[in-house]
Design a protein around this motif. Structure first.
Motif, PDB file in Angstrom:
ATOM      1  N   LEU A 114      -5.145  -2.564  -5.742  1.00  0.00           N
ATOM      2  CA  LEU A 114      -5.188  -3.137  -4.146  1.00  0.00           C
ATOM      3  C   LEU A 114      -6.032  -3.099  -3.831  1.00  0.00           C
ATOM      4  CD1 LEU A 114      -1.757  -0.565  -2.893  1.00  0.00           C
ATOM      5  CD2 LEU A 114      -2.124  -3.402  -2.952  1.00  0.00           C
ATOM      6  N   GLN A 115      -6.849  -2.295  -4.603  1.00  0.00           N
ATOM      7  CA  GLN A 115      -9.015  -2.192  -4.105  1.00  0.00           C
ATOM      8  C   GLN A 115      -9.571  -3.029  -5.151  1.00  0.00           C
ATOM      9  OE1 GLN A 115     -10.489   0.771  -5.671  1.00  0.00           O
ATOM     10  NE2 GLN A 115      -9.144   2.726  -4.767  1.00  0.00           N
ATOM     11  N   ARG A 152      -4.815  -7.745  -2.074  1.00  0.00           N
ATOM     12  CA  ARG A 152      -5.546  -7.347  -1.251  1.00  0.00           C
ATOM     13  C   ARG A 152      -5.138  -8.038   0.963  1.00  0.00           C
ATOM     14  NH1 ARG A 152     -10.383  -7.002  -3.742  1.00  0.00           N
ATOM     15  NH2 ARG A 152     -10.899  -8.767  -1.881  1.00  0.00           N
ATOM     16  N   ASN A 153      -5.252  -9.297   0.328  1.00  0.00           N
ATOM     17  CA  ASN A 153      -4.138 -10.432   0.921  1.00  0.00           C
ATOM     18  C   ASN A 153      -3.263 -10.284   1.558  1.00  0.00           C
ATOM     19  OD1 ASN A 153      -7.074 -11.318   1.299  1.00  0.00           O
ATOM     20  ND2 ASN A 153      -6.891 -13.388   0.187  1.00  0.00           N
ATOM     21  N   ARG A 159       0.997  -1.013   0.196  1.00  0.00           N
ATOM     22  CA  ARG A 159       0.553  -0.089   0.108  1.00  0.00           C
ATOM     23  C   ARG A 159       0.806   1.319  -0.317  1.00  0.00           C
ATOM     24  NH1 ARG A 159      -3.624  -1.324   5.228  1.00  0.00           N
ATOM     25  NH2 ARG A 159      -1.205  -2.051   5.911  1.00  0.00           N
ATOM     26  N   GLU A 196      -8.275  -9.535  -5.293  1.00  0.00           N
ATOM     27  CA  GLU A 196      -8.079 -10.456  -3.729  1.00  0.00           C
ATOM     28  C   GLU A 196      -7.011 -10.674  -3.069  1.00  0.00           C
ATOM     29  OE1 GLU A 196     -10.672 -13.786  -1.668  1.00  0.00           O
ATOM     30  OE2 GLU A 196     -10.794 -13.358  -3.524  1.00  0.00           O
ATOM     31  N   ALA A 218      -3.166  -6.643   3.692  1.00  0.00           N
ATOM     32  CA  ALA A 218      -4.029  -7.264   4.661  1.00  0.00           C
ATOM     33  C   ALA A 218      -3.205  -7.804   5.357  1.00  0.00           C
ATOM     34  CB  ALA A 218      -5.038  -7.507   4.578  1.00  0.00           C
TER      35      ALA A 218
END
Length: 205
Positions: free
Chosen positions: A186-187, A193-194, A164, A190, A197
């Motif tokens: 990043l939006q 994003r994982n 990010r 999946e 996160a």
């Protein structure tokens, strides 16, 4: 293909983060970071055509987006190898198209395409790097024993621990399109994003 396409790789190591290449020799730009990638050449389309069996007596035609994506993978793998020494040229399935937008977005571009640029994700392992034979270790010193064999185009690299934070560092690369694509991924992707996160969870511990 009449249009000039480029292909880029978001190369991520699960433990260390995203590989960003440092460029300090652009005459019209200050030092900045880039993702591996570059032009998809005609030879990449020729190889993709051969792999898909074009020119043979196929029962049904090959969708143009399938040819473009495969040529993009081939070009991305070639550029990745030229710029870093990481070699996925004979293992193209490792390069996965990055989802930049929802599939029902109504856009004429492919899900991993932004303004003539194709984006792929590569999960790195330690064996992709050099223990000996490379010429650069990460500028931020993490980890100290994994090297890349960088071309003359780049003068170093870092592992960005949190994907990010990478869009901000990529703003000067390819007219800001790579930065924008990573923000979109990043939006909507999946897997990315994982990873982000998980890095955030590690940082907050």
């Amino acid at each position: 293909m009449d249009q000039d396409y480029r292909a880029f790789v978001f190369a991520l190591h699960p433990a260390y983060g995203m590989v960003l290449l440092h460029c300090s020799r652009k005459k019209r730009k200050p030092p900045h970071f880039q993702c591996p990638g570059g032009h998809v050449d005609q030879a990449d389309f020729v190889r993709a055509s051969g792999l898909l069996g074009l020119g043979q007596n196929l029962v049904s035609p090959i969708p143009p987006e399938l040819l473009l994506n495969l040529a993009g993978k081939i070009g991305a793998a070639r550029e990745l190898n030229e710029e870093t020494g990481i070699d996925a040229r004979e293992d193209l399935d490792r390069l996965e198209p990055v989802r930049l937008r929802p599939s029902d977005n109504g856009n004429n571009e492919m899900d991993n395409e932004l303004k003539g640029r194709l984006f792929f994700r590569l999960t790195l392992v330690d064996s992709d790097f050099f223990v000996s034979g490379g010429n650069y270790t990460a500028m931020n010193g993490v980890p100290p024993d994994l090297k890349l064999r960088l071309s003359h185009e780049h003068q170093g690299f870092i592992f960005e621990p949190d994907p990010r934070d990478a869009p901000r560092q990529l703003l000067l690369h390819s007219g800001g399109k790579v930065s924008k694509a990573l923000e979109m991924a990043l939006q909507n992707d999946e897997n990315l994003r994982n990873i982000a996160a998980a890095k955030n969870s590690q940082r907050d511990r």
